[in-house]
Design a protein around this motif. Structure first.
Motif, PDB file in Angstrom:
ATOM      1  N   SER A  96       0.833  -1.206   0.000  1.00 56.85           N
ATOM      2  CA  SER A  96       0.000   0.000   0.000  1.00 56.85           C
ATOM      3  C   SER A  96       0.868   1.257   0.000  1.00 56.85           C
ATOM      4  O   SER A  96       0.597   2.218  -0.738  1.00 56.85           O
ATOM      5  CB  SER A  96      -0.921  -0.027   1.208  1.00 56.85           C
ATOM      6  OG  SER A  96      -1.529   1.209   1.403  1.00 56.85           O
ATOM      7  N   SER A  97       1.918   1.286   0.808  1.00 54.46           N
ATOM      8  CA  SER A  97       2.782   2.471   0.852  1.00 54.46           C
ATOM      9  C   SER A  97       3.566   2.639  -0.451  1.00 54.46           C
ATOM     10  O   SER A  97       3.758   3.762  -0.921  1.00 54.46           O
ATOM     11  CB  SER A  97       3.742   2.403   2.040  1.00 54.46           C
ATOM     12  OG  SER A  97       4.643   1.338   1.873  1.00 54.46           O
ATOM     13  N   SER A 103       2.056   6.626  -7.058  1.00 50.56           N
ATOM     14  CA  SER A 103       0.965   7.380  -7.668  1.00 50.56           C
ATOM     15  C   SER A 103       1.073   8.891  -7.445  1.00 50.56           C
ATOM     16  O   SER A 103       0.197   9.630  -7.872  1.00 50.56           O
ATOM     17  CB  SER A 103      -0.365   6.863  -7.142  1.00 50.56           C
ATOM     18  OG  SER A 103      -0.470   7.120  -5.764  1.00 50.56           O
ATOM     19  N   LYS A 104       2.124   9.341  -6.807  1.00 52.12           N
ATOM     20  CA  LYS A 104       2.323  10.782  -6.644  1.00 52.12           C
ATOM     21  C   LYS A 104       2.562  11.407  -8.018  1.00 52.12           C
ATOM     22  O   LYS A 104       3.159  10.800  -8.905  1.00 52.12           O
ATOM     23  CB  LYS A 104       3.522  11.061  -5.743  1.00 52.12           C
ATOM     24  CG  LYS A 104       3.307  10.715  -4.301  1.00 52.12           C
ATOM     25  CD  LYS A 104       4.544  11.062  -3.500  1.00 52.12           C
ATOM     26  CE  LYS A 104       4.390  10.673  -2.068  1.00 52.12           C
ATOM     27  NZ  LYS A 104       5.624  10.908  -1.309  1.00 52.12           N
ATOM     28  N   GLN A 105       2.129  12.655  -8.179  1.00 48.97           N
ATOM     29  CA  GLN A 105       2.261  13.326  -9.477  1.00 48.97           C
ATOM     30  C   GLN A 105       3.720  13.472  -9.866  1.00 48.97           C
ATOM     31  O   GLN A 105       4.086  13.243 -11.021  1.00 48.97           O
ATOM     32  CB  GLN A 105       1.582  14.700  -9.440  1.00 48.97           C
ATOM     33  CG  GLN A 105       1.615  15.402 -10.777  1.00 48.97           C
ATOM     34  CD  GLN A 105       0.899  16.734 -10.743  1.00 48.97           C
ATOM     35  OE1 GLN A 105       0.357  17.127  -9.714  1.00 48.97           O
ATOM     36  NE2 GLN A 105       0.904  17.430 -11.863  1.00 48.97           N
ATOM     37  N   SER A 106       4.576  13.796  -8.936  1.00 48.02           N
ATOM     38  CA  SER A 106       5.989  13.972  -9.263  1.00 48.02           C
ATOM     39  C   SER A 106       6.617  12.649  -9.704  1.00 48.02           C
ATOM     40  O   SER A 106       7.424  12.616 -10.637  1.00 48.02           O
ATOM     41  CB  SER A 106       6.746  14.551  -8.064  1.00 48.02           C
ATOM     42  OG  SER A 106       6.642  13.674  -6.959  1.00 48.02           O
ATOM     43  N   ARG A 111       8.615   9.126 -14.176  1.00 46.48           N
ATOM     44  CA  ARG A 111       8.556   7.880 -14.965  1.00 46.48           C
ATOM     45  C   ARG A 111       8.223   8.169 -16.428  1.00 46.48           C
ATOM     46  O   ARG A 111       8.755   7.509 -17.317  1.00 46.48           O
ATOM     47  CB  ARG A 111       7.507   6.934 -14.375  1.00 46.48           C
ATOM     48  CG  ARG A 111       7.962   6.283 -13.113  1.00 46.48           C
ATOM     49  CD  ARG A 111       6.887   5.364 -12.589  1.00 46.48           C
ATOM     50  NE  ARG A 111       7.486   4.494 -11.612  1.00 46.48           N
ATOM     51  CZ  ARG A 111       7.123   3.252 -11.403  1.00 46.48           C
ATOM     52  NH1 ARG A 111       6.145   2.735 -12.111  1.00 46.48           N
ATOM     53  NH2 ARG A 111       7.708   2.537 -10.482  1.00 46.48           N
ATOM     54  N   VAL A 112       7.342   9.109 -16.666  1.00 44.71           N
ATOM     55  CA  VAL A 112       6.983   9.466 -18.038  1.00 44.71           C
ATOM     56  C   VAL A 112       8.216  10.023 -18.758  1.00 44.71           C
ATOM     57  O   VAL A 112       8.497   9.678 -19.915  1.00 44.71           O
ATOM     58  CB  VAL A 112       5.815  10.481 -18.046  1.00 44.71           C
ATOM     59  CG1 VAL A 112       5.654  11.135 -19.413  1.00 44.71           C
ATOM     60  CG2 VAL A 112       4.541   9.795 -17.636  1.00 44.71           C
ATOM     61  N   ASN A 113       8.965  10.890 -18.081  1.00 45.24           N
ATOM     62  CA  ASN A 113      10.167  11.463 -18.688  1.00 45.24           C
ATOM     63  C   ASN A 113      11.227  10.387 -18.946  1.00 45.24           C
ATOM     64  O   ASN A 113      11.900  10.410 -19.977  1.00 45.24           O
ATOM     65  CB  ASN A 113      10.743  12.579 -17.815  1.00 45.24           C
ATOM     66  CG  ASN A 113       9.856  13.801 -17.809  1.00 45.24           C
ATOM     67  OD1 ASN A 113       9.065  14.007 -18.734  1.00 45.24           O
ATOM     68  ND2 ASN A 113       9.965  14.616 -16.768  1.00 45.24           N
TER      69      ASN A 113
END
Length: 135
Positions: A96-97, A103-106, A111-113
């Motif tokens: 869970s942690s 799932s944090k935006q940063s 990961r996208v970058n």
């Protein structure tokens, strides 16, 4: 009574009277330790009448021992299951942690970058589109 047959004594009037327990004690008094170990006392008159009761006592003893082993097995199984529950609880908290951290935006942007996908963060809030229903 058949159970106390060896303790009965017929009197002159034809009635039966119970004798004091001395006769029974005399019968049991003659048993030596060696006879007890070999089980010869079981062949005596007073014991011979009670074989059914002795067999019942042995049966109850076997049931008691079997019940004890069954309960020990169940208690061991319960301890194993409680330990497994504790480990699974720790694993659920850890997962869970980790999910919350991922799932944090940063973290998502990082990961996208790294993946090389060209996405940008919205600078304006999203708009709601209204569509008319066709009748």
């Amino acid at each position: 009574m058949k159970l106390f047959k060896f303790l009965q004594k017929k009197s002159k009037t034809g009635e039966t009277d119970f004798l004091p327990g001395k006769e029974e004690f005399r019968e049991l008094k003659g048993i030596s330790f060696k006879e007890f170990l070999y089980g010869r006392f079981l062949a005596g008159k007073s014991v011979g009448q009670h074989w059914g009761f002795l067999a019942f006592l042995v049966f109850l003893g076997v049931l008691y021992i079997g019940n004890r082993y069954q309960m020990e097995h169940l208690l061991d199984r319960q301890a194993e299951l409680l330990q497994e529950i504790k480990e699974l609880k720790y694993e659920a908290i850890t997962t869970s942690s980790e999910l919350m951290n991922m799932s944090k935006q940063s973290e998502v942007m990082e990961r996208v970058n790294r993946a090389g996908i060209e996405l940008e963060v919205l600078k304006t809030p999203p708009r709601k589109l209204e569509v008319e229903e066709l009748d």
